[in-house]
Design a protein around this motif. Structure first.
Motif, mmCIF file in Angstrom:
data_model
loop_
_atom_site.group_PDB
_atom_site.id
_atom_site.type_symbol
_atom_site.label_atom_id
_atom_site.label_comp_id
_atom_site.label_asym_id
_atom_site.label_seq_id
_atom_site.Cartn_x
_atom_site.Cartn_y
_atom_site.Cartn_z
ATOM 1 N N LEU A 356 0.852 -1.201 0.000
ATOM 2 C CA LEU A 356 0.000 0.000 0.000
ATOM 3 C C LEU A 356 0.881 1.242 0.000
ATOM 4 C CD1 LEU A 356 -2.883 1.245 0.398
ATOM 5 C CD2 LEU A 356 -2.410 1.179 2.849
ATOM 6 N N HIS A 357 0.699 2.121 -1.014
ATOM 7 C CA HIS A 357 1.488 3.359 -1.092
ATOM 8 C C HIS A 357 0.665 4.565 -0.676
ATOM 9 C CE1 HIS A 357 4.881 1.607 -3.493
ATOM 10 N NE2 HIS A 357 3.939 0.693 -3.705
ATOM 11 N N LYS A 358 -0.649 4.439 -0.795
ATOM 12 C CA LYS A 358 -1.485 5.615 -0.548
ATOM 13 C C LYS A 358 -2.917 5.158 -0.283
ATOM 14 C CE LYS A 358 -2.269 10.042 -2.863
ATOM 15 N NZ LYS A 358 -1.790 10.753 -1.685
ATOM 16 N N GLY A 359 -3.628 5.871 0.573
ATOM 17 C CA GLY A 359 -5.050 5.588 0.819
ATOM 18 C C GLY A 359 -5.230 4.300 1.596
ATOM 19 N N GLY A 360 -6.144 3.474 1.088
ATOM 20 C CA GLY A 360 -6.348 2.164 1.719
ATOM 21 C C GLY A 360 -7.356 2.178 2.844
ATOM 22 N N GLN A 361 -8.118 3.276 2.968
ATOM 23 C CA GLN A 361 -9.164 3.249 4.016
ATOM 24 C C GLN A 361 -10.345 4.131 3.605
ATOM 25 O OE1 GLN A 361 -6.086 4.986 4.999
ATOM 26 N NE2 GLN A 361 -7.136 6.841 4.339
ATOM 27 N N PRO A 362 -11.497 3.878 4.245
ATOM 28 C CA PRO A 362 -12.662 4.729 3.953
ATOM 29 C C PRO A 362 -12.399 6.164 4.384
ATOM 30 C CG PRO A 362 -13.305 2.756 5.159
ATOM 31 C CD PRO A 362 -11.811 2.804 5.183
ATOM 32 N N LEU A 363 -13.120 7.085 3.785
ATOM 33 C CA LEU A 363 -13.033 8.500 4.182
ATOM 34 C C LEU A 363 -14.069 8.757 5.263
ATOM 35 C CD1 LEU A 363 -12.876 9.992 0.583
ATOM 36 C CD2 LEU A 363 -11.001 10.012 2.248
ATOM 37 N N SER A 364 -13.945 9.893 5.931
ATOM 38 C CA SER A 364 -14.955 10.181 6.964
ATOM 39 C C SER A 364 -16.319 10.458 6.333
ATOM 40 C CB SER A 364 -14.512 11.352 7.839
ATOM 41 O OG SER A 364 -14.244 12.450 7.015
ATOM 42 N N MET A 365 -16.325 10.898 5.057
ATOM 43 C CA MET A 365 -17.628 11.140 4.409
ATOM 44 C C MET A 365 -18.361 9.822 4.187
ATOM 45 S SD MET A 365 -17.362 12.217 0.411
ATOM 46 C CE MET A 365 -16.114 11.285 -0.453
ATOM 47 N N ARG A 366 -19.666 9.877 4.256
ATOM 48 C CA ARG A 366 -20.509 8.692 4.065
ATOM 49 C C ARG A 366 -20.194 8.030 2.720
ATOM 50 N NH1 ARG A 366 -25.807 7.517 2.299
ATOM 51 N NH2 ARG A 366 -26.957 6.221 3.765
ATOM 52 N N ASN A 367 -19.998 6.719 2.708
ATOM 53 C CA ASN A 367 -19.709 5.946 1.491
ATOM 54 C C ASN A 367 -18.438 6.388 0.752
ATOM 55 O OD1 ASN A 367 -22.010 4.345 1.821
ATOM 56 N ND2 ASN A 367 -23.287 5.799 0.695
ATOM 57 N N GLY A 368 -17.570 7.106 1.451
ATOM 58 C CA GLY A 368 -16.351 7.599 0.781
ATOM 59 C C GLY A 368 -15.189 6.637 0.955
ATOM 60 N N TYR A 369 -14.341 6.514 -0.084
ATOM 61 C CA TYR A 369 -13.126 5.704 0.031
ATOM 62 C C TYR A 369 -11.966 6.526 -0.529
ATOM 63 C CZ TYR A 369 -10.264 1.566 0.572
ATOM 64 O OH TYR A 369 -9.301 0.685 0.997
ATOM 65 N N ALA A 370 -10.854 6.505 0.177
ATOM 66 C CA ALA A 370 -9.715 7.349 -0.208
ATOM 67 C C ALA A 370 -9.072 6.857 -1.503
ATOM 68 C CB ALA A 370 -8.680 7.325 0.908
ATOM 69 N N PRO A 371 -8.626 7.791 -2.366
ATOM 70 C CA PRO A 371 -7.852 7.381 -3.540
ATOM 71 C C PRO A 371 -6.660 6.541 -3.064
ATOM 72 C CG PRO A 371 -8.362 9.713 -3.643
ATOM 73 C CD PRO A 371 -8.790 9.241 -2.285
ATOM 74 N N THR A 372 -6.522 5.384 -3.668
ATOM 75 C CA THR A 372 -5.598 4.362 -3.147
ATOM 76 C C THR A 372 -4.655 3.881 -4.250
ATOM 77 O OG1 THR A 372 -7.180 3.666 -1.473
ATOM 78 C CG2 THR A 372 -5.616 1.984 -2.205
ATOM 79 N N LEU A 373 -3.414 3.611 -3.876
ATOM 80 C CA LEU A 373 -2.471 3.036 -4.847
ATOM 81 C C LEU A 373 -1.770 1.834 -4.223
ATOM 82 C CD1 LEU A 373 -0.320 4.898 -7.397
ATOM 83 C CD2 LEU A 373 0.688 3.016 -6.123
ATOM 84 N N LEU A 374 -1.832 0.727 -4.952
ATOM 85 C CA LEU A 374 -1.212 -0.529 -4.507
ATOM 86 C C LEU A 374 -0.265 -1.037 -5.579
ATOM 87 C CD1 LEU A 374 -4.529 -2.379 -3.524
ATOM 88 C CD2 LEU A 374 -2.806 -1.650 -1.866
#
Ligand code: SIN
Length: 484
Positions: A356-374
């Protein structure tokens, strides 16, 4: 109730049947929610199946009338519809963003995209040419007419709640067909708003109808009704297969735009800045929720470090939040199930060795997911095999062209593929050998009204948009004449 959207002039929550916005006849409703806030936007009636038959009869009568209109009358009507969509662009964008969650900037782009289909098929309506063919003797004349298929039924998805309807409705009307629509139960309001705009034009009652209700019941009804001559569906491969099976009882004409698992190939000779620009467009459009979003990044080992560095920098600029705020590019996913799927795929990949280089978890906003790079994705992982439908860049490396091609084709899907290289011969080789309906070379957005859209393998049947999209709504009728 969403106060702001119920004030829009195009807003209605009523089913549209036989040219009438039908006051509820039953006490069965479903809720439409804003994915970002959970706010209830509308209660829409689940139409009682006992009324389905009358919908087909309206469509059949409208077909009789509409198919007799001249090509120029049909063309003119489509131009007026095009103009109406543009007149209400901002209202449609607010509605789309409210019920679907996408950024209002993207929603405006979707309204333009939808309108373009009406304009395109207004033009095509005048060019439904037939053929004359030399017969077996000088007295024999063979002609081919292209006549409308008849009453069509459409089932459309939530990710483009307006454009995916337009891409079906416009060629159907151009060809002389009528259409019954069942939109996604997650986003029915854009479809009903289109009906509102449609209703303001003078068309045969029942030419376009919008019904809401239980998806399985309506799907089966569409597939098995003998007077419905065509079914057109955009959505999952699983549902597409079911519709295909159910349609066999009536040997229905069927078009399917199904799931994808798009590879995005970056070769060692790629212009990396262009590749990153294309990757950002293709991956993060609609927060990763399109069937043509890049799903598997296949990057040459020698440029992995540089590509990841540039991608991370580009991803840092993405702003997250509600789509109704113009500043946001990464908006909520459609619902809790969508979020859970992304979480599962990412967690599983990391557990199986992905980095995991970036993101990898939900955002605090409802139904939000962080931009992620694997990185370190292997072909055995679910994230490589399934459509992610979220803002996740999942990277696998390769060393040889053949290995890249085999990885890219290692899927049941075959909708879109992307390839970045500066070599002409490699471009041709990949374009010809990637088993996909659409291949983008050095570009990350391939959707356009002029370009045939559709897949091979389990990504579907038929093409939408372009001149080919019309073929889905016409039958070829042979007339064989002997002059006496
Ligand atoms: C889709 O996701 O099904 C359609 C996307 C597009 O038209 O670009």
């Amino acid at each position: 109730m969403g106060a702001s959207i119920s004030n829009l002039s195009i807003y209605t929550s009523l089913n549209y049947i036989g040219g009438v916005f039908q006051q509820p006849l039953s006490s069965s409703f479903f809720q439409v929610e804003n994915p970002a806030s959970g706010e209830v936007l509308a209660q829409v009636e689940m139409m009682d199946p006992c009324h389905h038959e009358s919908v087909v009869q309206h469509a059949h009568q409208a077909f009789q009338e509409w198919s007799q209109k001249s090509a120029s009358d049909r063309s003119e009507f489509l131009y007026r519809l095009y103009q109406k969509l543009l007149d209400h662009k901002d209202e449609f964008a607010t509605l789309i963003s409210s019920e679907q969650g996408k950024s209002v900037i993207e929603a405006k782009g979707e309204v333009q995209y939808a309108a373009n289909f009406f304009q395109w098929y207004a033009e095509e309506a005048r060019r439904i040419y037939g053929d004359t063919i030399p017969g077996p003797s000088s007295k024999d004349k063979i002609m081919v007419l292209r006549s409308p298929v008849g009453v069509c039924a459409a089932i459309t998805p939530w990710n483009f709640p307006l454009a995916m309807i337009a891409r079906k409705l416009a060629p159907a009307l151009a060809a002389g067909c009528s259409m019954i629509l069942k939109p996604s139960e997650l986003t029915p309001l854009s479809a009903l708003a289109l009906a509102k705009v449609f209703d303001s034009l003078d068309a045969p009652k029942g030419l376009f109808q919008v019904i809401n209700g239980d998806p399985q019941t309506i799907g089966e009804f569409f597939c098995t009704h003998p007077q419905i001559r065509k079914i057109t569906f955009t959505g999952s491969t699983e549902v597409g297969k079911l519709l295909m099976k159910q349609s066999s009882s009536t040997v229905k004409n069927i078009s399917l735009e199904l799931g994808g698992n798009a590879p995005f190939l970056v070769f060692e000779d790629a212009d990396l800045d262009a590749a990153v620009e294309g990757a950002m467009q293709s991956k993060f459009r609609n927060t990763g929720q399109t069937c043509v979003c890049s799903n598997r990044f296949l990057v040459h080992d020698s440029v992995l470090g540089a590509f990841v560095k540039k991608m991370m920098k580009a991803m840092d600029t993405l702003r997250t939040g509600s789509g109704l705020d113009e500043q946001h590019e990464i908006c909520p996913l459609i619902n809790h199930e969508g979020l859970e799927k992304v979480k599962r795929l990412v967690t599983q990949a990391i557990d199986q060795g992905a980095v995991l280089h970036k993101g990898g978890q939900p955002l605090s906003m409802r139904n939000g997911y962080a931009p992620t790079l694997l990185t370190g994705i292997k072909s055995s992982m679910d994230i490589f095999k399934e459509e992610i439908f979220g803002p996740v860049v999942a990277i696998t490396t390769f060393r040889q062209d053949q290995e890249a091609l085999e990885l890219a084709n290692d899927t049941h899907y075959g909708l879109a593929a992307y390839c970045y290289t500066q070599s002409l011969s490699r471009s041709w080789y990949m374009a010809e050998n990637l088993e996909y309906g659409m291949v983008g070379i050095n570009k990350g957005i391939i959707s356009d009204v002029a370009s045939p859209f559709g897949g091979v393998k389990q990504s579907g049947l038929g093409r939408e948009g372009s001149k080919y999209g019309l073929d889905e709504y016409v039958e070829k009728k042979t007339i064989s004449i002997r002059t006496l």
